[in-house]
Design a protein around this motif. Structure first.
Motif, PDB file in Angstrom:
ATOM      1  N   GLY A   1      21.707  -2.851 -48.800  1.00 52.95           N
ATOM      2  CA  GLY A   1      21.646  -2.642 -47.353  1.00 52.95           C
ATOM      3  C   GLY A   1      20.275  -2.944 -46.786  1.00 52.95           C
ATOM      4  O   GLY A   1      20.147  -3.540 -45.698  1.00 52.95           O
ATOM      5  N   CYS A   2      19.219  -2.570 -47.493  1.00 50.85           N
ATOM      6  CA  CYS A   2      17.857  -2.842 -47.023  1.00 50.85           C
ATOM      7  C   CYS A   2      17.542  -4.337 -47.057  1.00 50.85           C
ATOM      8  O   CYS A   2      16.805  -4.840 -46.208  1.00 50.85           O
ATOM      9  CB  CYS A   2      16.845  -2.059 -47.863  1.00 50.85           C
ATOM     10  SG  CYS A   2      16.848  -0.298 -47.515  1.00 50.85           S
ATOM     11  N   CYS A   3      18.094  -5.037 -48.028  1.00 51.15           N
ATOM     12  CA  CYS A   3      17.906  -6.488 -48.071  1.00 51.15           C
ATOM     13  C   CYS A   3      18.546  -7.145 -46.846  1.00 51.15           C
ATOM     14  O   CYS A   3      17.968  -8.056 -46.234  1.00 51.15           O
ATOM     15  CB  CYS A   3      18.510  -7.063 -49.353  1.00 51.15           C
ATOM     16  SG  CYS A   3      17.575  -6.682 -50.844  1.00 51.15           S
ATOM     17  N   LEU A   4      19.734  -6.689 -46.480  1.00 52.27           N
ATOM     18  CA  LEU A   4      20.394  -7.227 -45.284  1.00 52.27           C
ATOM     19  C   LEU A   4      19.605  -6.882 -44.024  1.00 52.27           C
ATOM     20  O   LEU A   4      19.527  -7.689 -43.089  1.00 52.27           O
ATOM     21  CB  LEU A   4      21.819  -6.683 -45.196  1.00 52.27           C
ATOM     22  CG  LEU A   4      22.798  -7.168 -46.268  1.00 52.27           C
ATOM     23  CD1 LEU A   4      24.144  -6.482 -46.113  1.00 52.27           C
ATOM     24  CD2 LEU A   4      22.961  -8.686 -46.195  1.00 52.27           C
ATOM     25  N   MET A   5      19.042  -5.694 -43.972  1.00 53.50           N
ATOM     26  CA  MET A   5      18.216  -5.315 -42.828  1.00 53.50           C
ATOM     27  C   MET A   5      16.984  -6.202 -42.720  1.00 53.50           C
ATOM     28  O   MET A   5      16.562  -6.588 -41.617  1.00 53.50           O
ATOM     29  CB  MET A   5      17.793  -3.843 -42.967  1.00 53.50           C
ATOM     30  CG  MET A   5      16.895  -3.338 -41.835  1.00 53.50           C
ATOM     31  SD  MET A   5      17.677  -3.446 -40.214  1.00 53.50           S
ATOM     32  CE  MET A   5      18.911  -2.151 -40.378  1.00 53.50           C
ATOM     33  N   ALA A   6      16.399  -6.554 -43.867  1.00 53.24           N
ATOM     34  CA  ALA A   6      15.239  -7.452 -43.851  1.00 53.24           C
ATOM     35  C   ALA A   6      15.616  -8.825 -43.311  1.00 53.24           C
ATOM     36  O   ALA A   6      14.826  -9.464 -42.603  1.00 53.24           O
ATOM     37  CB  ALA A   6      14.665  -7.574 -45.265  1.00 53.24           C
ATOM     38  N   VAL A   7      16.821  -9.287 -43.627  1.00 55.22           N
ATOM     39  CA  VAL A   7      17.295 -10.556 -43.081  1.00 55.22           C
ATOM     40  C   VAL A   7      17.359 -10.481 -41.560  1.00 55.22           C
ATOM     41  O   VAL A   7      16.929 -11.403 -40.846  1.00 55.22           O
ATOM     42  CB  VAL A   7      18.682 -10.911 -43.661  1.00 55.22           C
ATOM     43  CG1 VAL A   7      19.246 -12.148 -42.965  1.00 55.22           C
ATOM     44  CG2 VAL A   7      18.590 -11.153 -45.150  1.00 55.22           C
ATOM     45  N   PHE A   8      17.894  -9.385 -41.035  1.00 52.14           N
ATOM     46  CA  PHE A   8      17.988  -9.200 -39.581  1.00 52.14           C
ATOM     47  C   PHE A   8      16.608  -9.179 -38.932  1.00 52.14           C
ATOM     48  O   PHE A   8      16.366  -9.838 -37.922  1.00 52.14           O
ATOM     49  CB  PHE A   8      18.748  -7.904 -39.278  1.00 52.14           C
ATOM     50  CG  PHE A   8      18.768  -7.543 -37.826  1.00 52.14           C
ATOM     51  CD1 PHE A   8      19.610  -8.205 -36.938  1.00 52.14           C
ATOM     52  CD2 PHE A   8      17.936  -6.546 -37.339  1.00 52.14           C
ATOM     53  CE1 PHE A   8      19.625  -7.877 -35.581  1.00 52.14           C
ATOM     54  CE2 PHE A   8      17.937  -6.209 -35.995  1.00 52.14           C
ATOM     55  CZ  PHE A   8      18.787  -6.875 -35.114  1.00 52.14           C
TER      56      PHE A   8
END
Length: 455
Positions: free
Chosen positions: A373-380
C-alpha cells in the motif's frame, strides 16, 4: 536436553547467538554496498560555451563537463556507465543476486551435509573477505562484475548458515522470539555502511573498509562459535553433540548429571508426511540424510514449499527495490539509507511481541499489505509532484513492512520443515528471494530513465 538440563536460553546461548549473528552485520555491508558504489556522482560544466546546468550529459561532448571529485567515486563515473551504458549498472547488481541464488542452494545443502553449519560459515566468510578486498582493486568493469558475482555466491551462504547455527541451540519456547532478533544485526550493518560510505573518499576505499570487518570476524569471533549439536546428531556424532550441550549447560550454571546421554531420534518428522512413508534415509553408519526431493515427495511439505517460494520472491522484489531506488528520490543518500535501516528496527520488536498473539500467517499477510500500500501511495505522490520528504516517509513505512515480513519468513520457513532438510528448504526459499532481487536493480535503472524522460 535443552528444556530439562541445559536451559532453553541462558547466558551461554545469548553469547553464542550474538557472536553468530554478527555475520549478518558484515553480510549486510557486502550486499548493500551496491547502493553507494552505484550512485551517480554530481557533475559540473567545464568553462565552455555549450554547457549549462540544465544540459544533459548524454547530449554533450565529454570535453564539456567533468565528474565532481574525480572518476573514482563510483562505478558509474569510473567506467562511464551513463546513457546507453547505464544498463550495466543494473547488470552488475543483478549478477550479485545471481551469485547469491546459486550460493544459497549449494551452501544450504553443504550445511546439512559434511561441512556443517559452522564449516559453511567459515568458508563463505573467507570468500567474502578475500573477494571483497580484490574488488577494491578491480581495474575493468568485467572484472568488477565477476568479483561481485563471486561475492554474491558467498553471501548467499552467510545468512542461511548463521541463522540456523544461531537458533538451533535455543529451546522451542524461546526460539521464535530470539530468531526475530537476528535481523537487528542486518539493519545495524546497513547503518554502519552509511557511515563507512560517508567517510570513504573513493570506490576503492569503500570496498576496503567494507572487507576489513570480515577479516576481524574470522580471526576474533568464529573461533569461539560452536557447531550445532543438531547437525552432529543427524551426522550420527552424538558424542560431539553431547560435548557441546555439556559445555553450554556448564556456562549456564546447570551442569548435566552423569549418565545423561543423547540418543539419535529421527521420528519427529513423521507427522508431517503421509502415513507409512519414510521421511529420510539412513546410511549404514547411522547418519540421517535428506534432500529437496524429500520435501517435494509429499503433499504436505510440497504445498508449504511452493507457498513460501512465492512469499520470499515477492518480499525480495519490494525490499531491494525500495532500498536501491533511494538514489532516484533526490534526498540525501546517506541519511535516507540510515533512516530506512532505523525504520526496520521497530518492525522486529513489534513482530516479536505480536508473534504469540496473532500467529505467523496474520503478521506476514498484514506486513506485506502495508508495504504494498505504501508503494502505491509513493506512486501517487510522485505523479502529483509532491515533496521528496513524502516519498522518503512512504519508503520508510514500506521498508518497515518488508522488514517485518523478512523478519518472520526465516523463522516461519524453518519451522515448517524437519531438521534433516531444513537448510535445503531454506536454501530453495532463499533462492526464490534472490530471483526477485535480480529484477530489482533493473527496475531502479528504468525508474531513473523514466524520471529523466518526464523531466
Amino acid at each position: 536436553m535443552l528444556q530439562k538440563w541445559v536451559g532453553e536460553f541462558g547466558r551461554a546461548q545469548m553469547l553464542h547467538f550474538v557472536l553468530v549473528s554478527l555475520a549478518w552485520t558484515i553480510n549486510a555491508m557486502h550486499a548493500m554496498v551496491m547502493i553507494f558504489a552505484d550512485r551517480q556522482p554530481p557533475w559540473r560544466c567545464l568553462p565552455t560555451m555549450g554547457c549549462t546546468s540544465a544540459s544533459s550529459i548524454c547530449e554533450m561532448d565529454s570535453r564539456e563537463w567533468e565528474w565532481i571529485g574525480g572518476k573514482g567515486r563510483s562505478i558509474i563515473s569510473k567506467w562511464g556507465l551513463i546513457c546507453s551504458e547505464a544498463y550495466k549498472v543494473g547488470m552488475v547488481d543483478s549478477m550479485f543476486f545471481v551469485g547469491a541464488f546459486c550460493g544459497a542452494g549449494i551452501f544450504g545443502s553443504l550445511s546439512d551435509s559434511f561441512l556443517g553449519r559452522k564449516g559453511v560459515l567459515q568458508l563463505v566468510c573467507i570468500m567474502n573477505a578475500v573477494v571483497g578486498l580484490a574488488t577494491a582493486f578491480s581495474e575493468t568493469y568485467w572484472t568488477y562484475l565477476a568479483l561481485r558475482l563471486i561475492t554474491g555466491f558467498s553471501s548467499g551462504g552467510i545468512g542461511l548458515s548463521s541463522f540456523v547455527l544461531a537458533t538451533e541451540l535455543i529451546g522451542p519456547s524461546w526460539r521464535g522470539v530470539v530468531a526475530m532478533s537476528v535481523f537487528y544485526f542486518f539493519s545495524t550493518g546497513i547503518m554502519l555502511l552509511s557511515g563507512i560510505a560517508y567517510v570513504a573518499p573513493s570506490l576503492r576505499y569503500l570496498y576496503v573498509f567494507v572487507s576489513l570487518p570480515t577479516f576481524f570476524y574470522l580471526c576474533l569471533v568464529l573461533p569461539f562459535i560452536s557447531e550445532s549439536p543438531r547437525w552432529y546428531i543427524i551426522r550420527g556424532r552424538t558424542d560431539e553433540a553431547m560435548q557441546v550441550l555439556r559445555l553450554f549447560a556448564k556456562r549456564n550454571g546447570r551442569p548435566v548429571p552423569p549418565g545423561v546421554e543423547l540418543a539419535s531420534e529421527i521420528s519427529n518428522c513423521q507427522e508431517l508426511l503421509e502415513p507409512n512413508e519414510q521421511t529420510i534415509s539412513h546410511s549404514p553408519n547411522g547418519k540421517a540424510s535428506g534432500t529437496l526431493l524429500d520435501v517435494f515427495r509429499y503433499a504436505e511439505t510440497r504445498t508449504r514449499m511452493m507457498v513460501m517460494v512465492i512469499v520470499w520472491f515477492g518480499s525480495a522484489i519490494v525490499y531491494y527495490g525500495i532500498s536501491l531506488n533511494v538514489v532516484n528520490i533526490g534526498f540525501n543518500l546517506y541519511l535516507s539509507i540510515f533512516l530506512n535501516a532505523v525504520a526496520e528496527m521497530p518492525a522486529f520488536a513489534i513482530t516479536a511481541i505480536l508473534l504469540k498473539k496473532l500467529g505467523r500467517r496474520i503478521i506476514l499477510v498484514g506486513s506485506m499489505l502495508l508495504s504494498g500500500g505504501c508503494c502505491l501511495m509513493a506512486v501517487f505522490l510522485s505523479s502529483q509532484g509532491k515533496a521528496e520528504i513524502g516519498l522518503v516517509v512512504c519508503g520508510m513505512i514500506a521498508i518497515f513492512g518488508m522488514a517485518a515480513s523478512y523478519n518472520l519468513i526465516y523463522l516461519y520457513t524453518a519451522e515448517l520443515f524437519p531438521t534433516v532438510v531444513r537448510n535445503a528448504a531454506l536454501g530453495l526459499a532463499s533462492q526464490a528471494s534472490h530471483v526477485g532481487a535480480m529484477t530489482a536493480p533493473f527496475a531502479v535503472v528504468l525508474a531513473h530513465f523514466t524520471h529523466a524522460f518526464r523531466l
